[in-house]
Every structure is written in structure tokens, then in C-alpha cells.
Design a protein around this motif. Structure first.
Motif, PDB file in Angstrom:
ATOM      1  N   HIS A  82     -37.641   1.536  -8.107  1.00  0.00           N
ATOM      2  CA  HIS A  82     -36.358   1.114  -8.643  1.00  0.00           C
ATOM      3  C   HIS A  82     -35.410   1.195  -7.454  1.00  0.00           C
ATOM      4  O   HIS A  82     -35.113   2.285  -6.977  1.00  0.00           O
ATOM      5  CB  HIS A  82     -35.877   2.070  -9.744  1.00  0.00           C
TER       6      HIS A  82
ATOM      7  N   GLU B  40     -41.412   7.820 -13.737  1.00  0.00           N
ATOM      8  CA  GLU B  40     -40.236   7.942 -12.867  1.00  0.00           C
ATOM      9  C   GLU B  40     -39.745   9.380 -12.862  1.00  0.00           C
ATOM     10  O   GLU B  40     -39.856  10.088 -13.857  1.00  0.00           O
ATOM     11  CB  GLU B  40     -39.135   7.005 -13.406  1.00  0.00           C
TER      12      GLU B  40
ATOM     13  N   ASP C 170     -37.477   5.826  -7.747  1.00  0.00           N
ATOM     14  CA  ASP C 170     -36.122   5.267  -7.830  1.00  0.00           C
ATOM     15  C   ASP C 170     -35.380   5.847  -6.630  1.00  0.00           C
ATOM     16  O   ASP C 170     -35.246   7.068  -6.505  1.00  0.00           O
ATOM     17  CB  ASP C 170     -35.474   5.689  -9.165  1.00  0.00           C
TER      18      ASP C 170
ATOM     19  N   HIS D 196     -32.929   8.667  -6.899  1.00  0.00           N
ATOM     20  CA  HIS D 196     -33.307   9.901  -7.593  1.00  0.00           C
ATOM     21  C   HIS D 196     -33.889  10.968  -6.665  1.00  0.00           C
ATOM     22  O   HIS D 196     -35.004  11.445  -6.864  1.00  0.00           O
ATOM     23  CB  HIS D 196     -34.313   9.586  -8.704  1.00  0.00           C
TER      24      HIS D 196
ATOM     25  N   ASP E 206     -32.851  -1.425  -9.886  1.00  0.00           N
ATOM     26  CA  ASP E 206     -32.264  -0.688 -11.008  1.00  0.00           C
ATOM     27  C   ASP E 206     -30.795  -0.420 -10.673  1.00  0.00           C
ATOM     28  O   ASP E 206     -30.451   0.628 -10.158  1.00  0.00           O
ATOM     29  CB  ASP E 206     -33.023   0.636 -11.243  1.00  0.00           C
TER      30      ASP E 206
HETATM   31 MN    MN Z   1     -34.471   4.005 -12.416  1.00  0.00          MN
END
Ligand code: MN
Ligand code: RM4
Ligand code: MN
Length: 400
Positions: A250, A188, A223, A226, A296
Motif C-alpha cells: 500500500h 497488513e 503499507d 505503517h 492507499d
Molecule cells: Mn493500508
């Protein structure tokens, strides 16, 4: 003509519903907060068993969340010694362990990083914990071990960025060597926070580099929070697909940074566009993309189980919508640079109301037509609020 179109649409939605599955995070059921404080919810899960129980509720009501992501430090405090108990919980509550998430950031030894740390002792501890995580995953029958690192630095000149990169390559390779042939390692990335000057795995390119340098079973984990503001995430997804490097997601939504807001609450079209790239890839190549869809999110203000149900519903709807894009028409329009026709293929699919078809599908599976409503009238929330209130008021640490 209209009827034929409708039958085709229904078929596509049904196919989407039969295939789409999404994993819930154990930490999404526990108390959490911001760095400024934590608001306690009486119903929040305080033990691994309670997390399984809550995840079991989400699965029972939606039918599309058969697995729960586990965090080694928070859910398996005795390491391998906790796996028997976790196996029993999985049987009892009807959800299997999903991705295994190591934690190489909370221990004091990681102040200057884990695999990037110049101190060999910290690197060794991180490697041991990662190896243990792979073992735990093997024991629990989990395929994916998901790595997220906080490694980075806060001030220019304080870290040797190239050295840290080299150390990461070395350690990740060592972790990869532990994987069983059917296991995967997901890497990640995150541009900043908690590090505010440089982060060792800051973007998809760096994550892909590390995945490639570790071995063939390593893939990138995207993610959705992110990224830098306004970054084109679906383009990243398309690139990773074309490089066979997309391992999983995520999911969450954001307005500013890593906000962990409910998926689709701010920009549902963004999520739709991500799903579209995947479904389009599958149509074009004729093979299913092997992607782990995971949530997430850990909600600070919303009720945790309700927020999870809301997220799962949203993901299911947006995925179903994405399968409605007319790919033949889209491919032809793209080829002819027929811009408005091409764009409308996406817009038409996005505008289709898939909810009645989803309700029908749920009915046919013996699931409640409205999972949120069913949850609210089940009495589960009231029951756990009473059972868990005392432990929650006594205070527990974030996520755990
Ligand atoms: Mn994450
Ligand atoms: C991080 C990252 C990780 C998650 C933790 C709790 O920002 O998204 O995937 O495990 O939060
Ligand atoms: Mn995050």
C-alpha cells in the motif's frame, strides 16, 4: 560509448514501463478527512459507480492502472448481491476489480477487536465477513483479499496479548481455508492507531508469523506509512523477498505517522530504494517477484483524481529509475566493499531524468504525454463537480 549507454538505458526504461502496473483504491475517490473533521469536495465520488468512473479516468490517462481495490463494506453493501452490478461497472468503465478489502472494524461489535476480541460473537462476525469477502473475490475474479485489523488495546494490562495472538492464528487459518488455489490472503500491519498501547499485528514480523501460521497462500502487505519514524523499510522488503513472503504494497508517504500523503512527496529516495531492492532481487534470482503494487491514499485537501494521477506518475518514474541501477557494477562493488562506487550505482540511477522516455512511451501507446494536463483540459472534473455537488453537500460518510 555514450550512445550505447543511452540505448541500454532506454531499453531498461521501456521494459519497466511495459511491466509496471499499480492499483488505485476506490476509497481514494470519496470524501475523507481527519478525526477532527471532513472537508467536502464537490467532485468526490459518492457511489461505487462514480468510483469506477474516476478509476476509469486514471486508467484511460495513464494506461497502468487496470484494477481498482474495493472495500466490501463501502463498495459492495449488499455483499454477494452487489457483485453483478460491480461486474457491469467494471465493463462499463474499463477497470477490473482488484484487491478485496474486508472491513472488520467499523461495526460497533468490534469495539474490543475482531479476531482478537475475547467475545466470541465478535470473532464469529469477523469470520463470517471475511468468508464473505473471499466469496466476493472469487465471484469478481479477484486474486487478493487484503486484511487490515484495528485490533489492539489502549492501556497496559487490559488485554491478554498471548490469548489474542492465539485467537488471530485460529481465525486467520479458518479464512485461509476458504481461499481458492489461485487466491492469496494479504496480511497488513500497522504499529499504532487506532490502538495506542498495543496493536495485535504491529509489525512485519507479526504479520509474517500470522501469514505463515495461516497457510501457504498468505503473504505480508507492506503499507509504507505503517512504520515507526525512520525505520528502514527497504530492509524489511529485502527480508520479505528473501523469505518469499512479500505479497504487496500500500503506497503512500508520510512525515510523521500514517499521514497518507502523496507517494514521494516527502521522500522519493525511500520509494526508489524499495523498488531497487525488488528489481535487484529479480536480477539476482532471474525470476519476477509476484507483488501487488497498490496505492492507499485518500486526500483531504488535494483534488482526488489529480492526486491519484500525480501518485501514479511518481510511482512509474521511481520504478523506472530503480531499473536503471547497474546491477553488475553494484554486485562487484558490494563484493569488494567499494562503498562509494556501490552507493553511486543507486545515486546515478536516482538522478537520471526518466520523464522524456516516459513521455515517448505514452505517445507510442496513444496515451496523453502529460496525464495531469490532459485531465485538466478534459472537462471531466467540471462535469462531475456539477453532477455530484448536491449529493456531496448533503454529506456522506468517510470513504464510502
Ligand atoms: Mn493500508
Ligand atoms: C488503514 C489501512 C488500510 C486502509 C484503511 C482505510 O490505515 O492503511 O489498509 O484500508 O486505512
Ligand atoms: Mn494506513
Amino acid at each position: 560509448m555514450v550512445q550505447i549507454m543511452e540505448a541500454r538505458t532506454t531499453d531498461k526504461i521501456l521494459h519497466a514501463l511495459e511491466t509496471f502496473r499499480i492499483e488505485v483504491p476506490s476509497w481514494g475517490f470519496a470524501n475523507t478527512g481527519t478525526r477532527f473533521g471532513k472537508f467536502i469536495q464537490a467532485a468526490a465520488a459518492t457511489t461505487t459507480e462514480e468510483k469506477f468512473s474516476d478509476a476509469g479516468q486514471v486508467q484511460a490517462l495513464t494506461g497502468i492502472c487496470p484494477t481498482v481495490a474495493l472495500h466490501v463494506l463501502w463498495d459492495l453493501p449488499d455483499g454477494l448481491g452487489s457483485t453483478t452490478e460491480v461486474g457491469k461497472l467494471a465493463d462499463r468503465y474499463g477497470v477490473r476489480p482488484g484487491s478485496i478489502n474486508p472491513n472488520v472494524f467499523q461495526d460497533q461489535i468490534y469495539k474490543y477487536g475482531s479476531f482478537g476480541n475475547p467475545d466470541e460473537r465478535a470473532r464469529r462476525q469477523a469470520l463470517e465477513h471475511s468468508r464473505l469477502s473471499v466469496q466476493i473475490a472469487k465471484e469478481l475474479g479477484s486474486r487478493d483479499v487484503s486484511f487490515w485489523f484495528t485490533d489492539g488495546s489502549n492501556y497496559p494490562g487490559t488485554a491478554n496479548i498471548r490469548e489474542r495472538k492465539r485467537r488471530f492464528e485460529e481465525s486467520l487459518k479458518a479464512v485461509h481455508a476458504e481461499l481458492a488455489p489461485n487466491q492469496r490472503m494479504l496480511v497488513e500491519y500497522k504499529p499504532f492507531e487506532p490502538a495506542f498501547y498495543h496493536t495485535d499485528i504491529a509489525d512485519w514480523g507479526m504479520a509474517m508469523h500470522f501469514a505463515r501460521s495461516s497457510g501457504s497462500q498468505a503473504k505480508v502487505l507492506v503499507d509504507t506509512d505503517h512504520h515507526y519514524q525512520s525505520q528502514n523499510i527497504e530492509q524489511i522488503v529485502a527480508w520479505l523477498l528473501s523469505e518469499d513472503m512479500l505479497g504487496g504494497f500500500h503506497f503512500n508517504d508520510r512525515k510523521y505517522a500514517d499521514d497518507d500523503l502523496t507517494l514521494g512527496s516527502i521522500d522519493p529516495y525511500q520509494v526508489f530504494r524499495i523498488f531497487h531492492e525488488i528489481v535487484f532481487f529479480e536480477w539476482e534470482t532471474g525470476k519476477p517477484a509476484d507483488i501487488a503494487y497498490m496505492i492507499d491514499q485518500s486526500h483531504n485537501l488535494k483534488g482526488k483524481i489529480e492526486a491519484m494521477l500525480q501518485t501514479v506518475n511518481m510511482a512509474q518514474e521511481l520504478f523506472a529509475k530503480a531499473t536503471l541501477v547497474d546491477h553488475e557494477r553494484l554486485a562487484a562493488a558490494q563484493k569488494n566493499s567499494d562503498l562509494i562506487r556501490a552507493e553511486s550505482c543507486l545515486q546515478d540511477a536516482f538522478a537520471t531524468d526518466v520523464r522524456p522516455a516516459i513521455r515517448e512511451w505514452r505517445k507510442s501507446k496513444g496515451l496523453p504525454e502529460d496525464p495531469l494536463e490532459a485531465f485538466r483540459s478534459s472537462g471531466y472534473l467540471e462535469r462531475i463537480s456539477v453532477q455530484r455537488a448536491e449529493r456531496n453537500n448533503a454529506g456522506v460518510s468517510s470513504y464510502a
